[in-house]
Write a protein that holds these residues in place. Sequence first.
Motif, short mmCIF file in Angstrom:
data_model
loop_
_atom_site.label_atom_id
_atom_site.label_comp_id
_atom_site.label_asym_id
_atom_site.label_seq_id
_atom_site.Cartn_x
_atom_site.Cartn_y
_atom_site.Cartn_z
N TYR A 34 -30.16 -4.04 49.66
CA TYR A 34 -29.66 -4.77 51.23
C TYR A 34 -28.52 -5.38 51.73
O TYR A 34 -28.01 -5.73 52.99
CB TYR A 34 -31.11 -5.65 52.16
CG TYR A 34 -31.13 -6.88 52.01
CD1 TYR A 34 -30.47 -7.84 52.28
CD2 TYR A 34 -31.85 -7.53 51.37
CE1 TYR A 34 -30.02 -9.66 52.62
CE2 TYR A 34 -32.76 -8.83 51.21
CZ TYR A 34 -30.99 -10.35 51.54
OH TYR A 34 -30.97 -10.87 51.40
N MET A 35 -27.85 -5.82 51.10
CA MET A 35 -26.53 -6.94 50.79
C MET A 35 -25.43 -5.87 50.92
O MET A 35 -24.78 -5.69 51.09
CB MET A 35 -26.13 -8.08 49.98
CG MET A 35 -27.43 -9.32 49.72
SD MET A 35 -26.65 -10.37 51.01
CE MET A 35 -25.16 -10.87 50.31
N THR A 36 -25.61 -5.29 49.96
CA THR A 36 -24.44 -3.44 49.93
C THR A 36 -24.69 -2.71 51.50
O THR A 36 -23.51 -2.10 52.13
CB THR A 36 -24.66 -2.43 49.25
OG1 THR A 36 -25.62 -3.23 47.81
CG2 THR A 36 -24.64 -1.68 48.90
N GLY A 37 -25.52 -2.79 52.16
CA GLY A 37 -25.89 -2.50 53.36
C GLY A 37 -25.42 -2.97 54.58
O GLY A 37 -25.22 -2.07 55.74
N GLY A 277 -32.69 8.89 60.05
CA GLY A 277 -31.89 8.42 60.19
C GLY A 277 -32.00 6.85 60.47
O GLY A 277 -31.58 5.97 61.10
N VAL A 278 -32.53 5.76 59.43
CA VAL A 278 -32.59 4.43 59.60
C VAL A 278 -31.50 4.35 58.71
O VAL A 278 -30.82 4.24 58.43
CB VAL A 278 -33.78 4.10 58.98
CG1 VAL A 278 -33.87 2.67 58.30
CG2 VAL A 278 -35.57 4.29 58.80
N SER A 279 -31.17 2.89 59.71
CA SER A 279 -29.74 2.19 59.74
C SER A 279 -29.75 1.15 58.14
O SER A 279 -30.38 0.81 57.52
CB SER A 279 -29.09 1.12 60.67
OG SER A 279 -28.74 0.03 60.02
N PRO A 280 -28.79 1.36 57.15
CA PRO A 280 -28.40 0.98 55.99
C PRO A 280 -28.96 -0.33 56.14
O PRO A 280 -28.65 -1.45 55.25
CB PRO A 280 -27.22 1.69 55.48
CG PRO A 280 -26.16 1.96 57.03
CD PRO A 280 -27.56 2.45 57.50
N ASP A 281 -28.20 -1.21 57.22
CA ASP A 281 -27.89 -2.75 57.35
C ASP A 281 -28.84 -3.39 57.95
O ASP A 281 -29.07 -4.34 59.18
CB ASP A 281 -26.61 -3.07 58.27
CG ASP A 281 -26.98 -1.94 59.58
OD1 ASP A 281 -28.11 -1.81 59.80
OD2 ASP A 281 -26.21 -2.99 60.57
N SER A 282 -30.48 -2.75 57.46
CA SER A 282 -31.80 -3.57 57.42
C SER A 282 -32.62 -5.00 57.25
O SER A 282 -33.20 -5.72 58.06
CB SER A 282 -32.82 -1.99 57.30
OG SER A 282 -33.33 -1.14 57.86
N GLY A 283 -32.07 -5.20 56.21
CA GLY A 283 -31.03 -6.76 55.89
C GLY A 283 -32.81 -7.06 55.01
O GLY A 283 -33.22 -6.20 54.22
N PRO A 284 -32.97 -8.45 55.18
CA PRO A 284 -34.13 -8.32 53.86
C PRO A 284 -35.26 -7.88 54.02
O PRO A 284 -36.15 -7.58 53.23
CB PRO A 284 -34.30 -10.25 54.33
CG PRO A 284 -33.06 -10.69 54.46
CD PRO A 284 -32.86 -9.45 56.02
#
Length: 454
Positions: A34-37, A277-284
């Motif tokens: 999630y940090m990478t995203g 199609g899910v955003s890579p920056d979804s977080g924790p």
Amino acid sequence: MANLERANFGSKLGVILATAGSAVGLGNIWRFPYMTGQNGGAVFIMIYIFCVLLLGIPCMISEFIIGRHGKANTARAFRILSGGTMWSLIGYMGVLTGFLISGYYAVVSGWCLEYIWASLLGKLQGDPTYISDYFVNFSQDPVKPIFWTFIILLATYLIIENGVRNGIERASKLMMPTLFILLLIIVVASCMLPGAQKGIEFLFKPDFSKMTGDVFLAALGQSFYSLSIAMGCICTYASYFSRQTNLTSSAVQIGVIDFLVALLAGLVIFPAAFSVGVSPDSGPKLIFITLPNVFQQAFGFIPFLGYAISVLFYALLSMAALTSLMSLHEVSTAFLHEELHISRKRAAFVVTILCMMMGAICSLSLGDWNSLRLFDMTIFDMFDFVTGQLFLPIVGFLTCIFIGWFVPHKVVHDEFTNWGTLRNGTLFHFYLFLVKYVCPICILFIFLHQLGLL
């Protein structure tokens, strides 16, 4: 009085796998993706590798030196090397940090076990709202999370009580290869999905426009936390190293394994996420809320495949959590065993009971005890804040100052070069420069950034 004869790892492979198991945990499979995203994908990874070389490996070598030289638990190792001066307090603070982390880390590790069970029963199926509600309802339940916390702590106790070779080393030799096999199976399945190429490009094709100061600081912080530095784990495990163990080579190998696990976790998550199609920056929330839905959608075209991938992934996550929890538990067990002169089994039992109590309190603070707050933080969040944002950087900073400026350079040189038997004298001067100047400054940046002061 208990027999306090010092144990050792039985083989070089045992040293590498056990210490790598300490480093590899939820930070690699949960936090790194999630940090990478959130920080630009490939650019973050490039900076992260640089930061591991600049900060992570020198800090790890420093803890290796202290642990092996002291041949004792973290607190006593610092006391021996400092000659009983105030510097020895760093060791006690490291033990306390590892102990406090054990309490709430066991709770999150227990969540992983619940998700194996839920995956087996097919509960992680439905619309995203259902899956999100499932996590919220479970984490706030007064009984279930505590039950799983106790189960994973009991498993940890059964390993730790058997000692270094028959417990930690044997378990690590079994779990670490299994962890890699599970990862590779899921990576292959994920990378074969339609549209997976976008996720692979996100991880390996850098967009340099996303290279910012915040991204660098985020990578710096991840490189520090992912290797289990300043928790007492590395120092305690190093106390079981033999005089022949090459500290620099071991640190590099462990850093490589740690990074590979994190990268493979990214290759599990991002190809599957981009495929649906899910955003890579979804977080924790990525692991416990977003991923079950991703697995269901991405692998739903083959009956039971999504079900199987979900079970395998959470089994993998649980295994990574357990290897780290073992090392955290060992920090406190070794301390009680040697300082109170009680048997290892009794020390491990006491630590387990105390961790169960802390875990229960942390878990309840997310539900029924949510109103018990300090500085507007739950007890769980307070444990996380005090250890992660205060104790860890402080212990890491002081450890670097201690090794770089206080410990006689001859002592450090002897440990670094295995008493002159290794031809890495030139590398020693570079290491000493990093630990005296670069690492303390980097850790100071991490500390200020976390507190919002930078």
